[in-house]
Design a protein around this motif. Structure first.
Motif, PDB file in Angstrom:
ATOM      1  N   LYS A 205      42.766  43.704  41.053  1.00  0.00           N
ATOM      2  CA  LYS A 205      41.991  42.486  40.844  1.00  0.00           C
ATOM      3  C   LYS A 205      42.999  41.346  40.835  1.00  0.00           C
ATOM      4  O   LYS A 205      44.011  41.412  40.127  1.00  0.00           O
ATOM      5  CB  LYS A 205      41.242  42.523  39.519  1.00  0.00           C
ATOM      6  CG  LYS A 205      40.194  43.621  39.421  1.00  0.00           C
ATOM      7  CD  LYS A 205      39.569  43.670  38.048  1.00  0.00           C
ATOM      8  CE  LYS A 205      38.669  42.468  37.796  1.00  0.00           C
ATOM      9  NZ  LYS A 205      37.416  42.543  38.592  1.00  0.00           N
ATOM     10  N   ILE A 206      42.748  40.298  41.612  1.00  0.00           N
ATOM     11  CA  ILE A 206      43.746  39.245  41.791  1.00  0.00           C
ATOM     12  C   ILE A 206      43.127  37.894  41.468  1.00  0.00           C
ATOM     13  O   ILE A 206      42.183  37.456  42.127  1.00  0.00           O
ATOM     14  CB  ILE A 206      44.291  39.241  43.235  1.00  0.00           C
ATOM     15  CG1 ILE A 206      44.828  40.626  43.613  1.00  0.00           C
ATOM     16  CG2 ILE A 206      45.373  38.175  43.380  1.00  0.00           C
ATOM     17  CD1 ILE A 206      45.143  40.782  45.087  1.00  0.00           C
ATOM     18  N   LEU A 207      43.660  37.231  40.451  1.00  0.00           N
ATOM     19  CA  LEU A 207      43.218  35.894  40.075  1.00  0.00           C
ATOM     20  C   LEU A 207      44.066  34.857  40.810  1.00  0.00           C
ATOM     21  O   LEU A 207      45.288  34.971  40.869  1.00  0.00           O
ATOM     22  CB  LEU A 207      43.363  35.683  38.566  1.00  0.00           C
ATOM     23  CG  LEU A 207      42.741  36.717  37.637  1.00  0.00           C
ATOM     24  CD1 LEU A 207      42.921  36.272  36.187  1.00  0.00           C
ATOM     25  CD2 LEU A 207      41.280  36.951  37.959  1.00  0.00           C
ATOM     26  N   VAL A 237      47.852  36.148  39.762  1.00  0.00           N
ATOM     27  CA  VAL A 237      48.133  37.217  38.807  1.00  0.00           C
ATOM     28  C   VAL A 237      47.307  38.425  39.223  1.00  0.00           C
ATOM     29  O   VAL A 237      46.064  38.347  39.312  1.00  0.00           O
ATOM     30  CB  VAL A 237      47.798  36.822  37.362  1.00  0.00           C
ATOM     31  CG1 VAL A 237      47.976  38.029  36.438  1.00  0.00           C
ATOM     32  CG2 VAL A 237      48.691  35.668  36.891  1.00  0.00           C
ATOM     33  N   GLY A 238      47.984  39.531  39.515  1.00  0.00           N
ATOM     34  CA  GLY A 238      47.306  40.769  39.873  1.00  0.00           C
ATOM     35  C   GLY A 238      47.165  41.672  38.653  1.00  0.00           C
ATOM     36  O   GLY A 238      48.045  41.696  37.790  1.00  0.00           O
ATOM     37  N   ILE A 239      46.056  42.385  38.574  1.00  0.00           N
ATOM     38  CA  ILE A 239      45.818  43.374  37.524  1.00  0.00           C
ATOM     39  C   ILE A 239      45.520  44.682  38.227  1.00  0.00           C
ATOM     40  O   ILE A 239      44.644  44.744  39.091  1.00  0.00           O
ATOM     41  CB  ILE A 239      44.645  42.950  36.617  1.00  0.00           C
ATOM     42  CG1 ILE A 239      44.932  41.576  35.986  1.00  0.00           C
ATOM     43  CG2 ILE A 239      44.396  43.994  35.526  1.00  0.00           C
ATOM     44  CD1 ILE A 239      43.736  40.966  35.275  1.00  0.00           C
ATOM     45  N   TRP A 240      46.273  45.752  37.879  1.00  0.00           N
ATOM     46  CA  TRP A 240      46.202  46.972  38.696  1.00  0.00           C
ATOM     47  C   TRP A 240      46.515  48.218  37.892  1.00  0.00           C
ATOM     48  O   TRP A 240      47.346  48.200  36.980  1.00  0.00           O
ATOM     49  CB  TRP A 240      47.203  46.860  39.846  1.00  0.00           C
ATOM     50  CG  TRP A 240      47.325  48.101  40.683  1.00  0.00           C
ATOM     51  CD1 TRP A 240      46.499  48.502  41.700  1.00  0.00           C
ATOM     52  CD2 TRP A 240      48.360  49.106  40.604  1.00  0.00           C
ATOM     53  NE1 TRP A 240      46.946  49.689  42.236  1.00  0.00           N
ATOM     54  CE2 TRP A 240      48.085  50.080  41.582  1.00  0.00           C
ATOM     55  CE3 TRP A 240      49.485  49.254  39.790  1.00  0.00           C
ATOM     56  CZ2 TRP A 240      48.896  51.198  41.776  1.00  0.00           C
ATOM     57  CZ3 TRP A 240      50.282  50.376  39.970  1.00  0.00           C
ATOM     58  CH2 TRP A 240      49.983  51.330  40.965  1.00  0.00           C
ATOM     59  N   THR A 241      45.827  49.292  38.244  1.00  0.00           N
ATOM     60  CA  THR A 241      46.198  50.645  37.856  1.00  0.00           C
ATOM     61  C   THR A 241      45.827  51.549  39.022  1.00  0.00           C
ATOM     62  O   THR A 241      44.876  51.255  39.756  1.00  0.00           O
ATOM     63  CB  THR A 241      45.476  51.084  36.562  1.00  0.00           C
ATOM     64  OG1 THR A 241      46.052  52.302  36.081  1.00  0.00           O
ATOM     65  CG2 THR A 241      43.990  51.269  36.767  1.00  0.00           C
ATOM     66  N   PRO A 242      46.568  52.632  39.277  1.00  0.00           N
ATOM     67  CA  PRO A 242      46.232  53.504  40.415  1.00  0.00           C
ATOM     68  C   PRO A 242      44.947  54.274  40.134  1.00  0.00           C
ATOM     69  O   PRO A 242      44.925  55.185  39.312  1.00  0.00           O
ATOM     70  CB  PRO A 242      47.451  54.415  40.537  1.00  0.00           C
ATOM     71  CG  PRO A 242      48.109  54.378  39.203  1.00  0.00           C
ATOM     72  CD  PRO A 242      47.815  53.034  38.609  1.00  0.00           C
ATOM     73  N   TYR A 243      43.890  53.891  40.815  1.00  0.00           N
ATOM     74  CA  TYR A 243      42.541  54.399  40.544  1.00  0.00           C
ATOM     75  C   TYR A 243      42.469  55.916  40.569  1.00  0.00           C
ATOM     76  O   TYR A 243      41.930  56.542  39.651  1.00  0.00           O
ATOM     77  CB  TYR A 243      41.555  53.803  41.553  1.00  0.00           C
ATOM     78  CG  TYR A 243      40.221  54.511  41.592  1.00  0.00           C
ATOM     79  CD1 TYR A 243      39.301  54.321  40.562  1.00  0.00           C
ATOM     80  CD2 TYR A 243      39.901  55.378  42.631  1.00  0.00           C
ATOM     81  CE1 TYR A 243      38.077  54.985  40.579  1.00  0.00           C
ATOM     82  CE2 TYR A 243      38.687  56.043  42.654  1.00  0.00           C
ATOM     83  CZ  TYR A 243      37.779  55.839  41.624  1.00  0.00           C
ATOM     84  OH  TYR A 243      36.583  56.504  41.638  1.00  0.00           O
TER      85      TYR A 243
END
Length: 292
Positions: A205-207, A237-243
């Motif tokens: 998700k990228i803001l 700002v990216g928000i990430w986890t390997p799905y």
């Protein structure tokens, strides 16, 4: 061989590797609590890589400059190179990467890339990127951070991220690994972002923060631990986890740049959100992380 660089202010114990100038550990000295993801290679083998001279993916892992084609993999080469420790005190470390024949074979620019860590008070670590153009013509680059913070797997959906200012943010949408600016969407930060693994099925998700100061707080209502990230001037700002991996961490990533667009022509001078720097000039991007 990589060397561990240690910082200590009596409250936090910080460890940085000279390989990639990567932050590898942040511990509360009193409780022994570790805030960073441990880097299990079966899930994701990194802790907090520094991204340079690109952020994200190039179309076909290639780009053109002055009619020549160069190949570079996702997030660039800095995270896989040895940095020199050029300054070190109990609470400060400056690590440096400069161009070499190896880097110029894939990135034909002369540069100095410094990553600076500074324990600024009892519970805060400041991180700064300084890119200096040591070439005789303009250079083009992106830079970013990628720290991964521990979120216990069984409690993943109990954690949330609060974003401040609390407003509606336009978001950048990826189609596969590439940015599609024709897709318009937004995130309403007036409500907390509850962590849900399904939100990362299609990557981050990228803001779009557009260089405005932004604060993100990762915690849960019953947690005694969490982190507050203050981003000074990043574009995204990216928000990430390997799905697919069911990973017990979440990344909050300040970026001064982003992946190629779906319609990119591969010319680095035309690359969307690229930074252009004149000879002898220095670009600085910074953020800080407070640990509680």
């Amino acid at each position: 061989m990589a060397m561990a660089v240690l910082l200590d202010n009596g409250s936090l114990a910080v460890e940085i590797s000279t390989q990639g100038a990567e932050l590898t550990s942040v511990k509360n000295k009193e409780s022994g609590y570790e805030y960073l993801w441990e880097g299990d290679p079966t899930i994701w083998g990194r802790h907090a890589p520094n991204l340079f001279p690109i952020v994200g993916r190039l179309k076909g892992d290639r780009y053109k400059y002055r009619d020549k084609t160069y190949f570079m993999t996702q997030h660039g080469f800095a995270r896989d190179n040895a940095f020199e420790l050029v300054e070190h005190t109990e609470t400060t470390a400056r690590l440096r990467l400069v161009d070499s024949p190896e880097t110029r074979s894939i990135y034909p620019f002369r540069f100095q890339f410094d990553v600076v860590y500074r324990l600024t008070d009892q519970d805060t670590l400041g991180i700064a990127y300084a890119v200096t153009n040591t070439d005789t013509h303009d250079i083009y680059f992106s830079v970013g951070g990628h720290p991964a913070f521990k979120v216990p797997l069984a409690e993943f959906n109990e954690y949330y991220i609060n974003v401040d200012p609390q407003r509606i943010y336009p978001t950048a949408q990826l189609v596969g690994p590439y940015l599609d600016n024709n897709i318009e969407d937004s995130y309403d930060a007036r409500e907390p972002l509850q962590l849900d693994r399904n939100d990362y099925r299609d990557d981050a998700k990228i803001l779009r923060t557009d260089g405005n100061p932004t604060t993100l707080v990762l915690s849960k209502k019953t947690a005694s631990h969490g982190v507050t990230m203050h981003v000074q001037n990043a574009k995204y700002v990216g928000i990430w986890t390997p799905y697919a991996k069911g990973a017990p961490f979440i990344c909050m990533e300040p970026w001064w740049g982003i992946a190629d667009t779906v319609d990119a022509d591969s010319n680095i001078e035309h690359k969307y959100a690229i930074n252009r720097l004149a000879p002898a000039q220095t670009f600085t991007g910074s953020y800080s992380i407070s640990f509680f």
